[in-house]
Every structure is written in C-alpha cells, then in structure tokens.
Motif scaffolding. Structure first.
Motif, PDB file in Angstrom:
ATOM      1  N   ILE A 176       0.865  -1.174   0.000  1.00  0.00           N
ATOM      2  CA  ILE A 176       0.000   0.000   0.000  1.00  0.00           C
ATOM      3  C   ILE A 176       0.903   1.226   0.000  1.00  0.00           C
ATOM      4  CG2 ILE A 176      -1.782   1.255   1.263  1.00  0.00           C
ATOM      5  CD1 ILE A 176      -2.666  -1.450   2.421  1.00  0.00           C
ATOM      6  N   TYR A 178      -8.530  -8.994  -5.421  1.00  0.00           N
ATOM      7  CA  TYR A 178      -7.831  -8.289  -4.341  1.00  0.00           C
ATOM      8  C   TYR A 178      -8.620  -7.052  -3.923  1.00  0.00           C
ATOM      9  CZ  TYR A 178      -4.358  -5.453  -1.925  1.00  0.00           C
ATOM     10  OH  TYR A 178      -3.716  -4.654  -1.000  1.00  0.00           O
ATOM     11  N   ARG A 217     -11.700  -7.930  -1.875  1.00  0.00           N
ATOM     12  CA  ARG A 217     -11.374  -8.274  -0.491  1.00  0.00           C
ATOM     13  C   ARG A 217     -10.944  -7.046   0.316  1.00  0.00           C
ATOM     14  NH1 ARG A 217     -10.483 -13.841   0.478  1.00  0.00           N
ATOM     15  NH2 ARG A 217     -10.655 -15.143  -1.404  1.00  0.00           N
ATOM     16  N   MET A 218     -10.430  -6.035  -0.353  1.00  0.00           N
ATOM     17  CA  MET A 218      -9.997  -4.805   0.311  1.00  0.00           C
ATOM     18  C   MET A 218     -11.142  -3.811   0.499  1.00  0.00           C
ATOM     19  SD  MET A 218      -6.776  -4.914   1.140  1.00  0.00           S
ATOM     20  CE  MET A 218      -6.291  -3.202   1.298  1.00  0.00           C
ATOM     21  N   GLU A 236     -11.111   2.405   4.483  1.00  0.00           N
ATOM     22  CA  GLU A 236      -9.728   1.917   4.448  1.00  0.00           C
ATOM     23  C   GLU A 236      -9.189   1.611   5.847  1.00  0.00           C
ATOM     24  OE1 GLU A 236      -7.822   4.008   0.546  1.00  0.00           O
ATOM     25  OE2 GLU A 236      -8.317   5.370   2.191  1.00  0.00           O
ATOM     26  N   ASN A 250      -6.264  -1.266   6.788  1.00  0.00           N
ATOM     27  CA  ASN A 250      -5.900  -1.620   5.417  1.00  0.00           C
ATOM     28  C   ASN A 250      -4.743  -2.614   5.333  1.00  0.00           C
ATOM     29  OD1 ASN A 250      -7.566  -0.794   3.419  1.00  0.00           O
ATOM     30  ND2 ASN A 250      -6.249   0.835   2.637  1.00  0.00           N
ATOM     31  N   LYS A 305      -5.884  -6.057   6.380  1.00  0.00           N
ATOM     32  CA  LYS A 305      -6.766  -6.604   5.343  1.00  0.00           C
ATOM     33  C   LYS A 305      -5.957  -7.041   4.123  1.00  0.00           C
ATOM     34  CE  LYS A 305      -9.672  -3.137   4.998  1.00  0.00           C
ATOM     35  NZ  LYS A 305     -10.837  -2.304   4.603  1.00  0.00           N
ATOM     36  N   SER A 306      -4.943  -6.259   3.766  1.00  0.00           N
ATOM     37  CA  SER A 306      -4.127  -6.588   2.604  1.00  0.00           C
ATOM     38  C   SER A 306      -3.352  -7.882   2.824  1.00  0.00           C
ATOM     39  CB  SER A 306      -3.158  -5.443   2.304  1.00  0.00           C
ATOM     40  OG  SER A 306      -2.350  -5.744   1.188  1.00  0.00           O
ATOM     41  N   ALA A 342      -5.756 -10.718   2.517  1.00  0.00           N
ATOM     42  CA  ALA A 342      -6.238 -10.865   1.142  1.00  0.00           C
ATOM     43  C   ALA A 342      -5.211 -11.576   0.265  1.00  0.00           C
ATOM     44  CB  ALA A 342      -6.567  -9.498   0.556  1.00  0.00           C
TER      45      ALA A 342
END
Length: 315
Positions: free
Chosen positions: A5, A94, A97-98, A134, A137, A140-141, A144
């Motif tokens: 990110i 992706y 899922r984000m 967000e 984030n 979550k990333s 994912a």
C-alpha cells in the motif's frame, strides 16, 4: 504475491508515475508498460485519465489526498501463468477483499523488470461521493494476499527472496526519479508515488548528512546497497550538476603561443625561464612559437647587454 500500500496523493502524480509520463521516454518505451484494466475512466491517454479521476474526486472535496495506490508483485516462478487476463482477475479479487468497490480504478502492468507486477490506482471517493473504508488496510491486505495465494496456488517466497526482490524493484524506481532531477526535495516528491521514502543519517561529529536510506515500507536499505550510484555523496553531486551548480574548480588558463622577443629587462629572464622549463613544470601551458630560436635569442641578448665598467685605478 505481495501487495504494498503506497502513498496516497493526486491523480496527476500517481497516474503520471504508473503511465511513465515523467520518465525517460528512451528507456521507458511503450512496450515497458500497459493498461490492462480500468473502470469509470473516459479515454486511455494520460490527460483524459487524470481528468476522469479529477471529476470523480470532485464528489467529495473533504478528502485531501483522494487517489489510492497499491503495487502487487509476484514471484518469478509464477510468470508463465501471469497473463494479462489472469492479472486482471487477481486485481479485481484483491480489490473486492480490500473493500475497493463502486469506484474508479486503473490497473497498469509494468514490464521493465524481471519481477512481474501491476499497479492499482483507485479513487478513494466512490461513485456515491462517500469515502472508501480503508480502516485496517494493512491487515486486510495481508489476509487478502494470503487467501489469494492459497486459492490460486501462487508461490510463497522465502524471506531472502523477498529481500532480493525488494532491491530489484526499488532500483529502477529510484533511477526513474533521478531523471533530470535537480534537488533533494524534487527527488523525494518523485519517489512518493513509487512508494519509496528517503531517510538521511548524519555524521556524529559534524552533524552533516553522511548517508541515505531508502524504504518501501517493508524493507529499508542503504543507498549504496541498492547501487553505488545511490550513495548520498554521489546523488548530491548529481542533483547539483543537473541544477547547473558545479563544484568550484581551479580555472585553467587557455594555452597561448609565445614568440620570444627578448629585451633588456628583468622580464626577459622570467620569459627565458618559462620557455626553458614551461613544458615540464606547467604541463605545456606555454607553447613556444615557431619563430623562436633559442641560440639566436641568447646571442641577441648578449650583444645588447651593455658592458659593465671596471672599477679600479687607471694606469
């Protein structure tokens, strides 16, 4: 598969980076990148894409940095499978899922390195004028990418491999930011869309900048570890040269041709010494003209010299 990110910002900067708008066109030619997917974008050139994002961000002026940017890279072992269509599939899953939904986005694949990767540029203001959620984030990333790797059988790279890949990814980004760069501030601004930050460390005794580190948020490297040209000293000289500020150097006189014509004065001795030793002592600074003959000059000098009167008692 690793997702990074990167720094949020404005469409002109981030789209300009992923579409190589401000890069060296001789190196980053049209075959080194391509847009593989988009939504809510009118047109396919840089200016129209930026205008499209700007129109979308105008729905919510409260978000100061309205454009998001994520880089997704893969292990080289997965390259044979990574067609454009498969990358688009992975990018969409992706983003799903984000929670990046109902908004404009652009997916650009970069091909200039051996590390396969693409960039997702998205509007943080959705089509309803609301901000994309967000929160958490990074967590979550991580979840994912892990889920997608397991689902599609993508390679899980060991730590050392990740380390080497990070260097391989950062090097061309730093080189691109250096292109015609004239200052440290400009350099840092150019690196921001590439997800790279700059850290300086000072000499303990003088307090002056001594070295530089580059970080992509996950790994941090000394500049010289990535490439010797990225040391603080070399970069500082590089920017100064581009800005037209050159280091003070002794001015070298233009070589001149000297045709010796000796007169009766102290200057004659000086010129004579220069003629005899100039090529050795001054590296050929003074070049003797073709009309000069040392034997004739010495003879002329002796003839013009007045004889000295002898002291004594006359006989």
């Amino acid at each position: 598969m690793i997702a990074k990110i990167l720094a949020k910002g404005f469409a002109s900067d981030i789209v300009g980076y992923v579409m190589r708008e401000f890069h060296d066109k001789e190196k980053y030619t049209a075959d080194t990148w391509r847009v593989i997917d988009s939504d809510g974008i009118l047109g396919n050139d840089y200016r129209r894409i930026v205008d499209s994002f700007d129109i979308g961000t105008s729905l919510n002026r409260k978000i100061s940095k309205p454009i998001g940017h994520i880089s997704v890279s893969f292990d080289k072992a997965d390259l044979p499978r990574l067609t454009d269509d498969f990358m688009v599939l992975l990018a969409k899953e992706y983003m799903e899922r984000m929670g990046i939904k109902d908004t404009q986005y652009l997916v650009v694949r970069h091909l200039e390195t051996d590390s396969p990767h693409f960039h997702i540029v998205y509007n943080r203001v959705n089509l309803h004028g609301k901000a994309i959620d967000e929160s958490n984030n990074f967590d979550k990333s991580h979840k994912a990418t892990k889920a997608i790797k397991l689902k599609y059988g993508l390679t899980f790279s060991p730590k050392k491999k990740l380390y080497e890949d990070a260097i391989a990814e950062m090097k061309p980004r730093i080189q691109a930011a250096m292109y015609r760069c004239k200052s440290w501030d400009e350099f840092k601004r150019r690196l921001a869309p590439a997800g790279i930050t700059v850290q300086f460390y000072n000499d303990r005794d003088t307090g002056k900048p001594q070295g530089i580190r580059f970080s992509d948020g996950e790994f941090t490297f000394n500049g010289s570890k990535i490439d010797r040209a990225f040391s603080y000293g070399r970069l500082d000289k590089f920017f100064a040269k581009n800005a037209g500020i050159r280091e003070a150097q002794p001015q070298q006189p233009t070589p001149i041709s000297v045709t010796a014509k000796i007169k009766e004065s102290p200057i004659a001795n000086v010129v004579e010494n220069v003629i005899e030793t100039g090529c050795q002592a001054l590296g050929g600074l003074f070049q003797v003209g073709p009309g000069y003959n040392p034997d004739e000059a010495e003879f002329e000098r002796r003839m013009k010299r007045k004889p000295k009167k002898k002291k004594g008692i006359s006989q």
